[in-house]
Design a protein around this motif. Structure first.
Motif, PDB file in Angstrom:
ATOM      1  N   PRO A 177      25.998  45.642  33.319  1.00 22.09           N
ATOM      2  CA  PRO A 177      25.930  44.334  34.171  1.00 22.09           C
ATOM      3  C   PRO A 177      27.720  44.122  34.298  1.00 22.09           C
ATOM      4  CG  PRO A 177      24.240  44.021  33.473  1.00 22.09           C
ATOM      5  CD  PRO A 177      24.732  44.971  32.651  1.00 22.09           C
ATOM      6  N   ARG A 178      28.372  44.303  33.046  1.00 24.48           N
ATOM      7  CA  ARG A 178      30.113  43.690  33.125  1.00 24.48           C
ATOM      8  C   ARG A 178      30.631  44.506  33.322  1.00 24.48           C
ATOM      9  NH1 ARG A 178      28.724  41.005  26.880  1.00 24.48           N
ATOM     10  NH2 ARG A 178      27.544  39.316  27.321  1.00 24.48           N
ATOM     11  N   ALA A 179      30.493  45.846  32.514  1.00 31.89           N
ATOM     12  CA  ALA A 179      30.795  46.600  33.253  1.00 31.89           C
ATOM     13  C   ALA A 179      30.937  46.527  34.668  1.00 31.89           C
ATOM     14  CB  ALA A 179      30.611  47.968  31.543  1.00 31.89           C
ATOM     15  N   THR A 180      30.408  47.215  35.153  1.00 31.47           N
ATOM     16  CA  THR A 180      30.065  47.094  36.681  1.00 31.47           C
ATOM     17  C   THR A 180      30.969  46.441  37.258  1.00 31.47           C
ATOM     18  OG1 THR A 180      27.885  48.499  36.576  1.00 31.47           O
ATOM     19  CG2 THR A 180      28.598  47.476  39.141  1.00 31.47           C
ATOM     20  N   ILE A 181      30.546  45.112  37.312  1.00 29.25           N
ATOM     21  CA  ILE A 181      31.110  43.676  37.912  1.00 29.25           C
ATOM     22  C   ILE A 181      33.429  43.757  37.625  1.00 29.25           C
ATOM     23  CG2 ILE A 181      31.759  41.599  37.871  1.00 29.25           C
ATOM     24  CD1 ILE A 181      29.465  42.352  39.464  1.00 29.25           C
ATOM     25  N   ILE A 182      32.994  43.711  36.080  1.00 34.55           N
ATOM     26  CA  ILE A 182      34.670  44.141  35.834  1.00 34.55           C
ATOM     27  C   ILE A 182      35.137  44.832  36.691  1.00 34.55           C
ATOM     28  CG2 ILE A 182      35.808  44.271  33.966  1.00 34.55           C
ATOM     29  CD1 ILE A 182      33.976  42.669  31.896  1.00 34.55           C
ATOM     30  N   GLY A 183      34.390  46.073  36.198  1.00 34.44           N
ATOM     31  CA  GLY A 183      35.101  47.901  36.371  1.00 34.44           C
ATOM     32  C   GLY A 183      35.999  47.392  38.463  1.00 34.44           C
ATOM     33  N   VAL A 184      35.063  46.424  38.824  1.00 31.60           N
ATOM     34  CA  VAL A 184      34.847  46.469  40.205  1.00 31.60           C
ATOM     35  C   VAL A 184      35.679  45.630  41.162  1.00 31.60           C
ATOM     36  CG1 VAL A 184      33.411  46.177  42.450  1.00 31.60           C
ATOM     37  CG2 VAL A 184      32.810  47.909  40.901  1.00 31.60           C
ATOM     38  N   LEU A 185      36.004  44.677  40.107  1.00 31.35           N
ATOM     39  CA  LEU A 185      37.057  43.795  40.240  1.00 31.35           C
ATOM     40  C   LEU A 185      37.804  44.627  40.097  1.00 31.35           C
ATOM     41  CD1 LEU A 185      34.997  40.448  39.693  1.00 31.35           C
ATOM     42  CD2 LEU A 185      35.802  41.143  41.747  1.00 31.35           C
ATOM     43  N   LEU A 186      38.435  44.640  38.504  1.00 30.50           N
ATOM     44  CA  LEU A 186      39.888  45.104  38.585  1.00 30.50           C
ATOM     45  C   LEU A 186      39.732  45.844  39.693  1.00 30.50           C
ATOM     46  CD1 LEU A 186      39.458  45.929  35.050  1.00 30.50           C
ATOM     47  CD2 LEU A 186      41.033  44.337  35.766  1.00 30.50           C
ATOM     48  N   VAL A 187      39.694  47.218  40.048  1.00 29.03           N
ATOM     49  CA  VAL A 187      40.106  48.064  41.313  1.00 29.03           C
ATOM     50  C   VAL A 187      40.213  47.151  42.575  1.00 29.03           C
ATOM     51  CG1 VAL A 187      39.034  49.871  42.468  1.00 29.03           C
ATOM     52  CG2 VAL A 187      37.941  50.564  39.891  1.00 29.03           C
ATOM     53  N   ALA A 188      39.459  46.969  42.759  1.00 27.28           N
ATOM     54  CA  ALA A 188      40.366  46.007  44.209  1.00 27.28           C
ATOM     55  C   ALA A 188      41.125  45.256  44.195  1.00 27.28           C
ATOM     56  CB  ALA A 188      38.819  45.277  44.214  1.00 27.28           C
ATOM     57  N   ILE A 189      41.412  44.486  42.955  1.00 25.89           N
ATOM     58  CA  ILE A 189      42.870  43.799  42.484  1.00 25.89           C
ATOM     59  C   ILE A 189      43.909  45.201  42.528  1.00 25.89           C
ATOM     60  CG2 ILE A 189      44.403  42.396  41.231  1.00 25.89           C
ATOM     61  CD1 ILE A 189      41.584  41.056  40.465  1.00 25.89           C
ATOM     62  N   VAL A 190      43.966  46.055  41.451  1.00 23.32           N
ATOM     63  CA  VAL A 190      45.130  47.200  41.759  1.00 23.32           C
ATOM     64  C   VAL A 190      45.035  47.489  43.155  1.00 23.32           C
ATOM     65  CG1 VAL A 190      44.953  49.601  40.818  1.00 23.32           C
ATOM     66  CG2 VAL A 190      44.675  47.843  39.277  1.00 23.32           C
ATOM     67  N   TYR A 191      43.800  47.930  43.660  1.00 29.56           N
ATOM     68  CA  TYR A 191      44.136  48.367  45.260  1.00 29.56           C
ATOM     69  C   TYR A 191      44.574  48.192  45.765  1.00 29.56           C
ATOM     70  CZ  TYR A 191      40.565  52.412  44.182  1.00 29.56           C
ATOM     71  OH  TYR A 191      39.725  53.275  44.062  1.00 29.56           O
ATOM     72  N   LEU A 192      44.659  46.765  45.834  1.00 26.24           N
ATOM     73  CA  LEU A 192      45.779  45.822  46.431  1.00 26.24           C
ATOM     74  C   LEU A 192      46.805  45.307  46.456  1.00 26.24           C
ATOM     75  CD1 LEU A 192      45.985  43.502  48.918  1.00 26.24           C
ATOM     76  CD2 LEU A 192      44.734  41.433  46.544  1.00 26.24           C
TER      77      LEU A 192
END
Length: 439
Positions: free
Chosen positions: A224-239
């Motif tokens: 759960p931690r890896a999934t949430i952290i990973g998706v949030l980081l990717v979203a920020i990097v993309y933005l």
């Protein structure tokens, strides 16, 4: 299968699976595809990012409620049934080995920019694509731990430069260049939906951490931690990356760019930075290839253990990796790559990639549906917010599937039906084994 700490993944490697699989080759070309929408692409990012976060929450909860090897396959089997679970494993496996062919060819494309003579030789290009496939297949054959460390290394090599690009590049943008004027004839809502559909493909891979669950330390906490952290980081990097590219490259030039991130880096820091960003794109693509090969071995392994996939996918080598499954997938990917040698067979390659898109999205629909059952089973305290997020994830998954296009959905459905004889054959074999010997 229990793993000791020396062979299992911690939070860092598990998170790198999510980031490394989501950030592949697509994001480096996406700004050019979004150029026609200008600043409206930001609203498309917001729509897809919120949908991805809802799905990340669903996978995080599923991994807490019912952790198990195979991720989407496992959740579907215990939540909905064996046949839908088989369809998930079948479609996902095919989508991986077909998609890996496209990823390997994308890596070759970036290699051509770094070494132009490659573009002059079809044999060299094809040989390099095959070398990429078998290099990372070999790493996976060495062991899950080795594949995980490779994933962590490649993720760091691409995530750190992309984060630096966004954080530093933001100071070089021309804010007046980011307008909300479009060059399309679509309405504002239509433009947002169209931009969101383009963003969608860059967010695929949300489920990555859940698939090798047996190889993850404390999966109920780590996944759960890896999934949430990973998706949030990717979203920020993309933005950040999209804003920098949009604010540095003029719209008319951006629409024609073959490497938006590299072109923006060249404008800001010089030609060396453009070359460096091209190398980052290459590493990013290869990292995604490594992660998908890993998952392409783990999900069929889970299904084979439940007798829902051929036995060969469940056979482990002395390093506890599903060697035959990995080798078979690499052979199929290699065969698909070789079809591109002939221009007449290029259509077969594109057709196979079209099939893979639907197969990736269908597990999202099934897993969102399975989450409804676990949420309402009494195993977890009912929360209105939880049900709302699951509902949004389910609706987003349906929208994503529809957004794949009629042709992709049509042929994806045919692909699923082609798995029925395989499933039937497995059931016949299982029936024979369970029948008492009356002789």
């Amino acid at each position: 299968m229990k793993n000791n700490k020396s062979t299992s993944f911690g939070l860092a490697i598990t998170t790198s699976l999510v980031i490394g699989t989501m950030i592949g080759s697509g994001i480096f070309l996406l700004p050019a595809s979004l150029a026609a929408y200008g600043g409206i692409g930001l609203f498309g990012w917001l729509f897809s990012a919120l949908g991805a976060i809802c799905l990340a929450w669903v996978f995080a909860k599923l991994s807490q409620w019912q952790p198990g090897l195979g991720g989407p396959y496992h959740y579907t089997r215990i939540g909905i049934g064996e046949f839908p679970a088989f369809l998930v494993a079948w479609g996902y496996w095919i989508s991986i080995w077909t998609g890996n062919a496209a990823i390997a060819m994308a890596a070759v494309s970036y290699s051509k920019l770094l070494y132009p003579p490659l573009a002059e030789s079809t044999m060299m290009s094809t040989s390099l694509a095959l070398a990429f496939i078998w290099l990372f297949a070999s790493i996976n054959l060495l062991g899950v731990r080795e594949a995980g460390l490779t994933q962590l290394l490649t993720t760091c090599f691409k995530a750190i430069p992309l984060i630096a690009f966004g954080l530093i590049g933001i100071f070089f943008i021309d804010i007046e260049q980011i307008t909300f004027e479009t060059t399309t004839t679509e309405s504002l809502p239509g433009s947002i939906i169209a931009a969101a559909a383009l963003w969608l493909w860059a967010f695929l891979g949300i489920e990555s951490a859940s698939i090798p669950a047996d190889n993850i330390r404390e999966p109920k906490k780590t996944i759960p931690r890896a999934t949430i952290i990973g998706v949030l980081l990717v979203a920020i990097v993309y933005l950040l990356g999209f804003v920098v590219v949009l604010g540095v490259i003029p719209a008319e030039q951006l629409a024609k760019s073959d490497g938006p991130f590299a072109d923006a880096s060249t404008i800001i820091w010089g030609s060396w930075a453009g070359i460096a960003m091209t190398f980052v794109a290459l590493v990013s693509t290869l990292g995604a290839l490594n992660g998908l090969i890993l998952m392409g071995g783990q999900m069929p392994l889970a299904a084979a253990r439940d007798k829902l996939f051929p036995k060969l996918f469940g056979r482990l080598n002395r390093r506890s990796t599903p060697s035959l499954g990995i080798i078979l997938s690499a052979l199929l990917t290699s065969t698909l790559i070789l079809t591109t040698v002939s221009k007449n067979l290029l259509g077969i390659f594109n057709f196979a990639i079209l099939l893979s898109t639907t197969s990736i999205l269908i597990p999202y629909v099934f897993c969102s549906a399975a989450a409804f059952r676990f949420q309402e089973s009494g195993k977890q305290k009912f929360k209105a917010v939880s049900l709302i997020i699951i509902t949004l994830a389910f609706l987003f998954s349906l929208w994503a599937l529809a957004g794949a296009g009629q042709e992709a959905v049509y042929w994806g459905f045919i692909l699923m039906l082609l798995g029925i004889p395989v499933y039937t054959g497995l059931k016949i074999a299982s029936d024979k084994q369970s029948q008492p010997d009356n002789e």
